[in-house]
Scaffold this motif. Sequence first.
Motif: not given
Length: 236
Positions: A134, A136, A160, A162
């Motif tokens: 994904n 991330t 994090i 994304t």
Amino acid sequence: MEGRIIRYKHFGAGALLPLLFLLLSVLPLVGCGNEAPPTGVAIENRDSLPVMVTTGVSKLISDSGVVRYKLIAEEWQAYDMTKPPRQVFLKGLFFERFNENFQVDLYITADTAFCYDQNLWELRGRVFVKNFANGTTFRTTVLFWDMGKHEMYSDTYMHIVTPDRDVDGDRFRSNEAMTKYHISQSSGYMPIPQDSGADEPVASVPAAESDTDSVVTVVRPREMPVSKTVAGRKTP
């Protein structure tokens, strides 16, 4: 042809005594050279000494008979007398995970790593995780990976990123695939559409429920012009 005459001379016992004394004096000198070198006192408690030290490590790890992980480290120390037994990687660790097609779908790097009882990993220092599935990425200073429970968690600051937002938090828990995770005491940044009609640069929205106190996620727009009113005139 003349014959060869061989003469034997008989030595008396008195002539052999000097030779016997010479041999008896040399034997003690030869025996001293075969003595074992001095050694130190035996160590009874060996929990502070590794049973194995390996350098230049590249190891494949299987799960249920299928190769799932690859471990690369400059130095690997194994302690078998500690409770629990542990493996130490003081000079850094690089970890790759393979999917069903044997392609790398996740990798982990850390400055220092410990593995307890071949089950619980403790990663410290500059810990970085990237999930290729994904896109991330995760950054923190302490991360635990419980391979028995198939989960990862941390009680320290976690950042994090994304593809559509940035999230910060102090408590983190995730599944082993790093696809479903929960963050407590979090704040984040995400782009807001220009047609949303928002005139304030900062908006607060309630975050998901957690097992701690109420959490509020602060959302800030990225690179969006903000309208301001000066003396009754709207300026960009």
